[in-house]
Design a protein around this motif. Structure first.
Motif, mmCIF file in Angstrom:
data_model
loop_
_atom_site.group_PDB
_atom_site.id
_atom_site.type_symbol
_atom_site.label_atom_id
_atom_site.label_comp_id
_atom_site.label_asym_id
_atom_site.label_seq_id
_atom_site.Cartn_x
_atom_site.Cartn_y
_atom_site.Cartn_z
ATOM 1 N N THR A 182 1.049 -0.957 -0.111
ATOM 2 C CA THR A 182 -0.253 -0.195 0.064
ATOM 3 C C THR A 182 0.955 1.096 0.205
ATOM 4 O O THR A 182 0.745 2.120 -0.721
ATOM 5 N N ASP A 224 1.950 1.916 -3.270
ATOM 6 C CA ASP A 224 1.611 2.286 -4.506
ATOM 7 C C ASP A 224 0.637 4.448 -3.943
ATOM 8 O O ASP A 224 0.585 4.541 -4.735
ATOM 9 N N ASN A 235 -6.435 1.057 -8.040
ATOM 10 C CA ASN A 235 -5.866 0.642 -7.344
ATOM 11 C C ASN A 235 -7.089 -0.762 -8.603
ATOM 12 O O ASN A 235 -6.836 -1.887 -8.875
ATOM 13 N N CYS A 274 -5.708 -1.035 -12.050
ATOM 14 C CA CYS A 274 -4.261 -2.156 -12.050
ATOM 15 C C CYS A 274 -5.017 -3.217 -11.740
ATOM 16 O O CYS A 274 -4.192 -4.586 -12.383
ATOM 17 N N GLU A 275 -5.570 -3.836 -10.846
ATOM 18 C CA GLU A 275 -6.338 -5.423 -10.305
ATOM 19 C C GLU A 275 -6.472 -5.703 -11.637
ATOM 20 O O GLU A 275 -6.553 -6.963 -11.594
ATOM 21 N N SER A 309 -1.378 -4.871 -8.038
ATOM 22 C CA SER A 309 -1.154 -3.288 -8.625
ATOM 23 C C SER A 309 0.029 -3.296 -8.555
ATOM 24 O O SER A 309 1.035 -4.069 -8.303
ATOM 25 N N TRP A 334 -12.911 -1.976 -4.623
ATOM 26 C CA TRP A 334 -12.169 -0.914 -4.194
ATOM 27 C C TRP A 334 -13.334 -0.196 -3.527
ATOM 28 O O TRP A 334 -12.406 0.865 -3.208
ATOM 29 N N ARG A 339 -12.661 -0.420 -0.219
ATOM 30 C CA ARG A 339 -11.202 0.327 0.903
ATOM 31 C C ARG A 339 -11.936 1.614 1.210
ATOM 32 O O ARG A 339 -11.135 2.051 2.060
#
Length: 257
Positions: free
Chosen positions: A28, A31, A87, A90-91, A98, A125, A128
């Protein structure tokens, strides 16, 4: 290190090492640094544009109108979107990773053995923002409490985050591949798999699960699907285990006739 067992609908059990809270925090942070760098680049660009516009404005009567304001708002949104959806994007496009997860060899997987869907990534997401309350305390408490590496987003999506570093992988022995009584093959096309190809898949599945092995598994699964003309959403390892089990069953049946 905690682990989870994924029991697929094809009667295959896979064991994964759950990503530790420390690894997830580091991922994290990486990122966050990527996002901060992205914002810093645009701040620099806007500063340069502002300085240039200020010099131009001193020599003209031009000023922003309503259209200019709307255009500026649209540009700001288009710039902010990659930051907000970082995120999620990316996923979706990096197969459950990520940049931070890739650096720490972590990946999102579904607990039923199938590949995560866009809706699963979206739920992760969306939640999150709840998980990150109190500087991530909610996420850490949830992960530590459930023992399966799941924060709220994972609980809602039926996913977890695994560690792809070297770990013991189940060795597909004859006993482990022996189907139960009355077993019905999932993929009848497995009868067309050559014995030497089955042996290669056996050896590949016996390797420790590293990022390099995961790549080889993905390539082997794609080639096997193409060779046998199979379409499935099963995870690469689950698919190959199932094909080998079907191949062993069908080969045994053919020899018994």
């Amino acid at each position: 290190m905690a682990s989870i067992r994924v029991h697929t609908t094809q009667n295959v059990t896979l064991e994964y090492q759950v990503a530790s809270i420390g690894d997830r925090i580091v991922a994290t942070l990486i990122d966050s640094l990527v996002q901060i760098a992205y914002v810093a680049v645009w701040v620099g660009i806007f500063y340069w544009i502002g300085a240039s516009s200020g010099r131009a404005a001193r020599h003209s009567d031009w000023h922003w109108g309503d259209a200019g304001t709307i255009g500026a708002a649209l540009v700001l949104f288009l710039i902010a979107a990659p930051y907000l959806f970082y995120n999620l994007l990316c996923e979706i496009f990096l197969n459950g990773q990520s940049i931070g997860k890739k650096a720490r060899h972590l990946r999102v997987v579904r607990l039923d053995g199938t590949a995560p869907r866009v809706g699963d990534y979206f739920l992760r997401w969306l939640l999150r923002f709840v998980d990150m309350f109190f500087y991530g305390a909610v996420a850490m408490i949830t992960i530590a409490a459930n023992g399966r590496g799941q924060r709220l987003g994972d609980l809602a999506a039926g996913t977890s985050v695994i560690n792809l570093r070297a770990q013991p992988a189940p060795v597909p022995s004859a006993a482990s591949l022996a189907p139960p009584a009355g077993y019905q093959p999932v993929f009848p096309q497995a009868a067309n798999l050559a014995d030497h190809d089955a042996a290669l898949l056996h050896r590949l599945l016996a390797r420790p699960l590293t990022p390099a092995t995961a790549t080889l598994l993905h390539e082997a699964a794609l080639k096997t699907k193409d060779l046998l003309r199979i379409h499935t959403d099963l995870d690469d390892a689950a698919f190959l285990h199932t094909v080998l089990r079907d191949h062993a069953h069908l080969t045994h049946e053919a020899a018994a006739r």
